[in-house]
Design a protein around this motif. Structure first.
Motif, PDB file in Angstrom:
ATOM      1  N   LEU A 170       0.830  -1.203   0.000  1.00 24.48           N
ATOM      2  CA  LEU A 170       0.000   0.000   0.000  1.00 24.48           C
ATOM      3  C   LEU A 170       0.862   1.250   0.000  1.00 24.48           C
ATOM      4  N   HIS A 171       0.581   2.150  -0.947  1.00 21.45           N
ATOM      5  CA  HIS A 171       1.202   3.467  -0.982  1.00 21.45           C
ATOM      6  C   HIS A 171       0.095   4.518  -0.850  1.00 21.45           C
ATOM      7  N   VAL A 172       0.448   5.686  -0.327  1.00 21.67           N
ATOM      8  CA  VAL A 172      -0.541   6.747  -0.111  1.00 21.67           C
ATOM      9  C   VAL A 172      -0.063   8.034  -0.776  1.00 21.67           C
ATOM     10  N   ILE A 173      -0.941   8.657  -1.550  1.00 12.75           N
ATOM     11  CA  ILE A 173      -0.644   9.941  -2.175  1.00 12.75           C
ATOM     12  C   ILE A 173      -1.533  11.014  -1.576  1.00 12.75           C
ATOM     13  N   CYS A 174      -0.921  12.140  -1.223  1.00 17.02           N
ATOM     14  CA  CYS A 174      -1.672  13.278  -0.675  1.00 17.02           C
ATOM     15  C   CYS A 174      -1.172  14.540  -1.358  1.00 17.02           C
ATOM     16  N   ALA A 175      -2.014  15.156  -2.153  1.00 19.46           N
ATOM     17  CA  ALA A 175      -1.656  16.387  -2.853  1.00 19.46           C
ATOM     18  C   ALA A 175      -1.978  17.591  -1.976  1.00 19.46           C
ATOM     19  N   HIS A 176      -1.106  18.579  -1.999  1.00 20.01           N
ATOM     20  CA  HIS A 176      -1.401  19.798  -1.235  1.00 20.01           C
ATOM     21  C   HIS A 176      -1.286  21.022  -2.145  1.00 20.01           C
ATOM     22  N   PRO A 177      -1.946  22.127  -1.782  1.00 14.20           N
ATOM     23  CA  PRO A 177      -1.967  23.302  -2.651  1.00 14.20           C
ATOM     24  C   PRO A 177      -0.609  23.999  -2.727  1.00 14.20           C
ATOM     25  N   SER A 178      -0.435  24.772  -3.780  1.00 18.44           N
ATOM     26  CA  SER A 178       0.766  25.595  -3.915  1.00 18.44           C
ATOM     27  C   SER A 178       0.698  26.770  -2.953  1.00 18.44           C
ATOM     28  N   PRO A 179       1.863  27.310  -2.550  1.00 16.63           N
ATOM     29  CA  PRO A 179       1.853  28.440  -1.607  1.00 16.63           C
ATOM     30  C   PRO A 179       1.216  29.684  -2.216  1.00 16.63           C
ATOM     31  N   ALA A 183      -2.195  34.332   1.368  1.00 19.14           N
ATOM     32  CA  ALA A 183      -2.933  33.513   2.336  1.00 19.14           C
ATOM     33  C   ALA A 183      -2.880  34.130   3.725  1.00 19.14           C
ATOM     34  N   SER A 184      -4.037  34.122   4.417  1.00 23.70           N
ATOM     35  CA  SER A 184      -4.093  34.713   5.756  1.00 23.70           C
ATOM     36  C   SER A 184      -3.301  33.887   6.767  1.00 23.70           C
ATOM     37  N   ASP A 185      -3.249  32.573   6.553  1.00 23.61           N
ATOM     38  CA  ASP A 185      -2.480  31.685   7.421  1.00 23.61           C
ATOM     39  C   ASP A 185      -1.057  31.586   6.885  1.00 23.61           C
ATOM     40  N   PRO A 186      -0.045  32.001   7.672  1.00 20.78           N
ATOM     41  CA  PRO A 186       1.355  31.970   7.201  1.00 20.78           C
ATOM     42  C   PRO A 186       1.815  30.590   6.750  1.00 20.78           C
ATOM     43  N   VAL A 187       1.189  29.540   7.309  1.00 16.05           N
ATOM     44  CA  VAL A 187       1.564  28.177   6.924  1.00 16.05           C
ATOM     45  C   VAL A 187       1.428  27.984   5.417  1.00 16.05           C
ATOM     46  N   TYR A 188       0.407  28.603   4.820  1.00 18.05           N
ATOM     47  CA  TYR A 188       0.117  28.392   3.408  1.00 18.05           C
ATOM     48  C   TYR A 188       0.841  29.382   2.494  1.00 18.05           C
ATOM     49  N   GLN A 189       1.857  30.075   3.049  1.00 13.40           N
ATOM     50  CA  GLN A 189       2.642  31.008   2.249  1.00 13.40           C
ATOM     51  C   GLN A 189       3.943  30.397   1.748  1.00 13.40           C
ATOM     52  N   LEU A 190       4.349  29.226   2.309  1.00 16.96           N
ATOM     53  CA  LEU A 190       5.605  28.584   1.930  1.00 16.96           C
ATOM     54  C   LEU A 190       5.385  27.100   1.668  1.00 16.96           C
ATOM     55  N   SER A 191       6.031  26.578   0.630  1.00 11.02           N
ATOM     56  CA  SER A 191       5.894  25.161   0.301  1.00 11.02           C
ATOM     57  C   SER A 191       6.340  24.278   1.455  1.00 11.02           C
ATOM     58  N   GLU A 192       7.433  24.677   2.117  1.00  8.79           N
ATOM     59  CA  GLU A 192       7.994  23.852   3.195  1.00  8.79           C
ATOM     60  C   GLU A 192       7.024  23.703   4.352  1.00  8.79           C
ATOM     61  N   THR A 193       6.358  24.786   4.727  1.00 11.07           N
ATOM     62  CA  THR A 193       5.441  24.719   5.870  1.00 11.07           C
ATOM     63  C   THR A 193       4.153  23.987   5.501  1.00 11.07           C
ATOM     64  N   ILE A 194       3.713  24.125   4.260  1.00 12.96           N
ATOM     65  CA  ILE A 194       2.533  23.378   3.816  1.00 12.96           C
ATOM     66  C   ILE A 194       2.830  21.884   3.834  1.00 12.96           C
ATOM     67  N   ASP A 195       3.987  21.512   3.283  1.00 11.63           N
ATOM     68  CA  ASP A 195       4.377  20.104   3.245  1.00 11.63           C
ATOM     69  C   ASP A 195       4.460  19.530   4.656  1.00 11.63           C
ATOM     70  N   ARG A 196       5.052  20.306   5.575  1.00 13.72           N
ATOM     71  CA  ARG A 196       5.192  19.846   6.958  1.00 13.72           C
ATOM     72  C   ARG A 196       3.831  19.636   7.605  1.00 13.72           C
ATOM     73  N   ARG A 197       2.895  20.555   7.369  1.00 17.67           N
ATOM     74  CA  ARG A 197       1.561  20.411   7.970  1.00 17.67           C
ATOM     75  C   ARG A 197       0.859  19.161   7.439  1.00 17.67           C
ATOM     76  N   ALA A 219       2.889  15.702  -1.953  1.00 20.09           N
ATOM     77  CA  ALA A 219       3.464  16.499  -3.045  1.00 20.09           C
ATOM     78  C   ALA A 219       2.589  17.706  -3.343  1.00 20.09           C
ATOM     79  N   GLU A 220       3.224  18.732  -3.888  1.00 22.18           N
ATOM     80  CA  GLU A 220       2.532  19.965  -4.239  1.00 22.18           C
ATOM     81  C   GLU A 220       1.974  19.874  -5.644  1.00 22.18           C
ATOM     82  N   GLY A 221       0.722  20.236  -5.790  1.00 26.11           N
ATOM     83  CA  GLY A 221       0.126  20.259  -7.118  1.00 26.11           C
ATOM     84  C   GLY A 221      -1.302  19.768  -7.109  1.00 26.11           C
ATOM     85  N   PRO A 222      -1.990  19.861  -8.248  1.00 22.62           N
ATOM     86  CA  PRO A 222      -3.382  19.410  -8.344  1.00 22.62           C
ATOM     87  C   PRO A 222      -3.480  17.893  -8.275  1.00 22.62           C
TER      88      PRO A 222
END
Length: 287
Positions: A170-179, A183-197, A219-222
């Protein structure tokens, strides 16, 4: 997957010995589920063929097999009405891509089935055996409401069950938005912090389902781009996805992701629904 007690196998009149039946036999053998063979055709009688298929299955050790032929105005409506009448928890159907021009003008029947069927749907696209293959589970840990958490658990449980059945991984893929700098939340202003969250949000199911770091792909992207990319990279034989009912949208429309990736993916696709979506769609089907 062990909760599946009854499988609806939607057969293609032009290809009755289909890939869908092959997958249904594999799952029924592992779960002991009943198989209900369905032929949707308003033009030609298929009772003799259905009886022959049922007899062959019985000879192969599948004792609980039933069959019928119906037509209720359209392919997806016919399948859904029988799914409700038979109480099937899983519908298995072979998917054959529509002509791009036709798809641009008319909503494909398989899209309608994914949107409206009040059960899990397995779209079979490949003859490739599941044995020893990679099972890919697609989750969206950016949504942490109760419906999504239950759906994530269901996606991973089904993915793990198929991996166990197929003696695969089993492998798991989770896509997250680009920075977004706005964004009002600083977490979503940087790729590194989004990935960490997103990785932190994955820890609980990583531990519960014993998913290693090399099996988790954040990974980042649609999602409709990353899911097919990851499937091809790891040659996944099945991709497990999900949808949650969206309030205010008639029919609890499935997200575009499952529809878009259906033709982009090379392996089989299992689409699950939240309990809320299943209840809502079942109510619509009864109406």
């Amino acid at each position: 997957m062990q909760a599946v007690r009854s499988i609806l196998v939607a057969l293609d009149p032009a290809h009755p010995h289909s890939r869908a039946l092959t997958r249904a036999k594999l799952i029924a053998r592992a779960t002991g589920a009943r198989m209900h063979l369905l032929m949707c055709d308003k033009k030609q009688e298929h009772d003799a063929l259905l009886s022959l298929l049922s007899s062959q299955l019985h000879d192969d050790g599948y004792d609980n097999v039933t069959h019928e032929q119906v037509w209720h105005g359209s392919l997806h409506d016919s399948i859904i009405q029988v799914q409700q009448a038979e109480g099937c928890e899983l519908v298995i159907k072979e998917h054959r891509p529509d002509n791009p021009l036709k798809r641009a003008l008319l909503t494909p029947d398989d899209w309608k089935l994914l949107r409206q069927c009040p059960s899990a749907v397995l779209m079979v696209k490949s003859e490739k055996p599941w044995s020893g293959g990679v099972i890919l589970a697609a989750v969206d840990v950016g949504n942490q409401d109760e419906d999504h958490r239950r759906l994530h658990a269901s996606i991973l449980e089904h993915g793990q069950a198929i991996a166990s059945l197929a003696k695969g991984e089993l492998h798991v893929i989770c896509a997250h938005p680009s920075p977004m700098l706005s964004a009002s939340d600083p977490v979503y202003q940087l790729s590194e912090t989004i990935d960490r969250r997103y990785r932190e949000a994955s820890r609980a199911f990583q531990a519960e389902f014993k998913i290693g770091e090399d099996q988790l792909h954040v990974a980042e992207g649609p999602a409709d781009v990353l899911i097919p990319y990851t499937e091809k990279k790891y040659a996944a034989v099945v991709t497990v996805m999900g949808t949650v009912a969206r309030s205010g949208i008639s029919g609890a429309l499935i997200g575009n992701t499952s529809e878009v990736v259906l033709d982009a993916l090379e392996g089989d696709v299992l689409v699950l629904k939240s309990d809320e979506a299943i209840a809502h769609l079942a109510e619509l089907a009864r109406g």
